[in-house]
Design a protein around this motif. Structure first.
Motif, short mmCIF file in Angstrom:
data_model
loop_
_atom_site.label_atom_id
_atom_site.label_comp_id
_atom_site.label_asym_id
_atom_site.label_seq_id
_atom_site.Cartn_x
_atom_site.Cartn_y
_atom_site.Cartn_z
N SER A 281 0.84 -1.19 0.00
CA SER A 281 0.00 0.00 0.00
C SER A 281 0.87 1.24 0.00
N VAL A 282 0.56 2.19 -0.91
CA VAL A 282 1.29 3.44 -1.01
C VAL A 282 0.29 4.58 -1.15
N ALA A 283 0.73 5.81 -0.89
CA ALA A 283 -0.15 6.97 -1.02
C ALA A 283 0.69 8.22 -1.24
N ILE A 284 0.09 9.21 -1.91
CA ILE A 284 0.68 10.54 -2.10
C ILE A 284 -0.29 11.56 -1.54
N SER A 285 0.25 12.56 -0.85
CA SER A 285 -0.61 13.57 -0.23
C SER A 285 -1.32 14.39 -1.31
N PRO A 286 -2.50 14.94 -0.99
CA PRO A 286 -3.25 15.74 -1.98
C PRO A 286 -2.49 16.92 -2.54
N ASP A 287 -1.49 17.45 -1.79
CA ASP A 287 -0.70 18.56 -2.33
C ASP A 287 0.53 18.09 -3.10
N ARG A 289 3.30 16.74 -2.07
CA ARG A 289 4.61 16.97 -1.45
C ARG A 289 5.15 15.78 -0.69
N VAL A 290 4.27 14.85 -0.28
CA VAL A 290 4.68 13.74 0.60
C VAL A 290 4.20 12.42 0.01
N TRP A 308 8.39 10.10 2.63
CA TRP A 308 9.39 10.78 1.82
C TRP A 308 8.91 12.16 1.38
N ASP A 309 9.89 13.06 1.25
CA ASP A 309 9.66 14.37 0.64
C ASP A 309 9.82 14.20 -0.87
N LEU A 310 8.78 14.48 -1.65
CA LEU A 310 8.83 14.23 -3.09
C LEU A 310 9.57 15.32 -3.87
N GLU A 311 9.99 16.39 -3.20
CA GLU A 311 10.83 17.37 -3.87
C GLU A 311 12.29 16.95 -3.82
N ARG A 330 -3.86 5.86 3.69
CA ARG A 330 -4.46 6.99 2.99
C ARG A 330 -3.94 8.28 3.63
N LEU A 331 -3.76 9.33 2.81
CA LEU A 331 -3.35 10.65 3.30
C LEU A 331 -4.50 11.62 3.11
N THR A 332 -4.76 12.44 4.13
CA THR A 332 -5.88 13.37 4.09
C THR A 332 -5.39 14.77 3.69
N LYS A 333 -6.35 15.63 3.37
CA LYS A 333 -6.02 16.98 2.95
C LYS A 333 -5.37 17.78 4.07
N ASP A 334 -5.73 17.47 5.32
CA ASP A 334 -5.17 18.22 6.45
C ASP A 334 -3.85 17.65 6.95
N GLY A 335 -3.25 16.73 6.19
CA GLY A 335 -1.91 16.24 6.52
C GLY A 335 -1.87 15.02 7.40
N ARG A 336 -3.01 14.41 7.71
CA ARG A 336 -2.99 13.20 8.53
C ARG A 336 -2.76 11.96 7.67
N LEU A 337 -2.10 10.98 8.27
CA LEU A 337 -1.95 9.67 7.66
C LEU A 337 -2.89 8.70 8.36
N LEU A 338 -3.72 8.02 7.60
CA LEU A 338 -4.62 7.01 8.15
C LEU A 338 -4.14 5.64 7.70
#
Length: 430
Positions: A281-287, A289-290, A308-311, A330-338
């Motif tokens: 399982s993998v995920a990328i943040s909505p912005d 960056r992560v 990881w920092d994607l920059e 899963r990553l949420t818009k407010d920066g939480r990891l579920l």
């Protein structure tokens, strides 16, 4: 109004012209040259012609009555191939290169510009084939079947696109074609593990669970002519994928010791640092960056969530987790990891590594709405594996309240929600 005008001499750029077609709307003349080029010469202005690179050896160019589609047909062996462009924008857009099959006596096919379809009675098996132009290039044709239709000799599409008429040995038949036909891609024998659309629906990616680890991408808009191109072959099983918000990258979990960041722009895959064995399982943040992944560590008996920092592609956090409690992220818009697993649904603070249990009890492959308001939690039964069946709960991520979807039964295997968290969809064993 009552006599022919004086002839207008259009610019000719040299080389033998083998075919000329007039635009039904009177905008241009399409001239096909022996080198395969098709030049659209504007009649009303002196602008230079628009150039299309068509197939060599084509013997037919035609434009649909509404002026929206142009095709160049090529005879090959004992069959035909058509190339289709959209003329709806200023520059022609290539839509499809389609093998129409073998000709048997009558070679007949047509375009449905309203429904964006190719329809053919070309094949000698008395079956009518329909290719939706909006489907991936590898999609199988829709077979229009009716017992005993016999050989079909002619066909026509209604100007409003809703009906196809065919005639043949059994007389006239009308077929309704204004319906959402499914697009079925079944040319590949690999077991599909994951499906992901790009963020705007511009492409579809698949990962396969076989020894090749193939990741394929189909274009869903624009130039959809290439077949499902192979983006990556790792030689090991490929698992979960996550697209970047800009649609240019895909994060891939696999059976190796590294999580891969794949590029749709032709760049080489990037191995993100830190050992992650069998990252399912993998995920990328909505912005964008992560990136996060969960998998085994060195001894393969313990698990860790890596961030990881994607920059910079640097690892910015590693969180040890229980192998029994975490397999879906899963990553949420407010920066939480579920994360979810047999132990429940857990929220993680990526800065501190601290966690909070949001729901106790076994949770399967859950989904969250894009606005971060709703989570759909498929529950396990008592034997503690995520491949079993159970009920599904709606969890309000703002208040913590849960609502069981009892009407959806207790055999749920998959869940989804719309972006705003207003619609819940479940699939079950039935």
């Amino acid at each position: 109004d009552h006599a022919l005008s004086k002839p207008q001499h259009l610019e000719h750029l040299g080389g033998p012209v083998s075919y000329i077609e007039c635009d039904p709307l009177g905008r241009f003349v399409a001239a096909r040259y022996e080198d395969g080029q098709i030049r659209l010469q504007d009649i009303a202005t002196e602008s230079p012609p628009r150039v299309i690179e068509g197939p060599l050896g084509s013997v037919l160019v035609r434009i649909t009555n509404d002026g929206s589609l142009l095709e160049a047909a090529k005879r090959q062996d004992d069959g035909w191939e058509t190339w289709v462009w959209s003329l709806e924008n200023e520059e022609p857009t290539f839509l499809r290169r389609q093998d129409l099959g073998k000709a048997s006596g009558v070679a007949n096919w047509t375009l449905n510009p309203v429904e964006h379809q190719i329809v053919s009675i070309l094949n000698p098996d008395a079956k009518i084939r329909l290719w939706p132009l909006r489907a991936p290039a590898d999609a199988e044709p829709v077979i229009l079947g009716l017992g005993g239709v016999g050989a079909q000799r002619g066909l026509a599409v209604h100007p409003e696109g809703g009906w196809l008429a065919t005639s043949g040995t059994t007389g006239l038949i009308l077929w309704p074609v204004a319906r959402p036909y499914p697009a079925v891609v079944n040319r590949y024998e690999e077991r599909v593990y994951d499906l992901e659309f790009g963020p705007e629906g511009q492409w579809l990616a698949t990962s396969c669970w076989d020894g090749s680890g193939t990741v394929r991408v189909w274009q869903m808009e624009g130039d959809t002519s290439p077949s499902g191109r192979i983006l990556y072959e790792g030689g090991v099983h490929s698992y979960g994928m996550a697209p970047s918000p800009d649609g240019k990258k895909i994060l891939l979990g696999n059976h190796s010791n590294a999580v891969k960041l794949l590029s749709l722009d032709g760049e080489e895959p990037v191995d993100l640092p830190g050992l992650v064995h069998i990252s399912s399982s993998v995920a990328i943040s909505p912005d964008g960056r992560v990136a996060v992944a969960v998998g085994g560590t060195g001894d393969r008996k313990t698990r860790a969530i890596r961030v990881w920092d994607l920059e910079t592609y640097e690892e910015i956090a590693a969180i040890d987790v229980n192998a029994e409690t975490t397999f879906c992220l899963r990553l949420t818009k407010d920066g939480r990891l579920l994360s979810a697993g047999p132990g429940g649904l857990v929220s993680w603070d990526l800065q501190t590594g601290l966690s909070e249990t949001l729901f106790e009890g076994p949770v399967g492959w859950f989904k969250i709405s894009s606005n971060g308001a709703l989570a759909l939690l498929p529950q396990f039964d008592n034997n503690g594996t995520h491949f079993t069946l159970g009920e599904v709960l709606m969890l309000d991520l703002r208040t913590g309240s849960t609502t069981p979807l009892t009407a959806h039964g207790d055999r749920v295997t998959a869940v989804a929600t719309d972006a705003e968290g207003t619609i819940a969809v479940t699939g079950d064993k039935d």
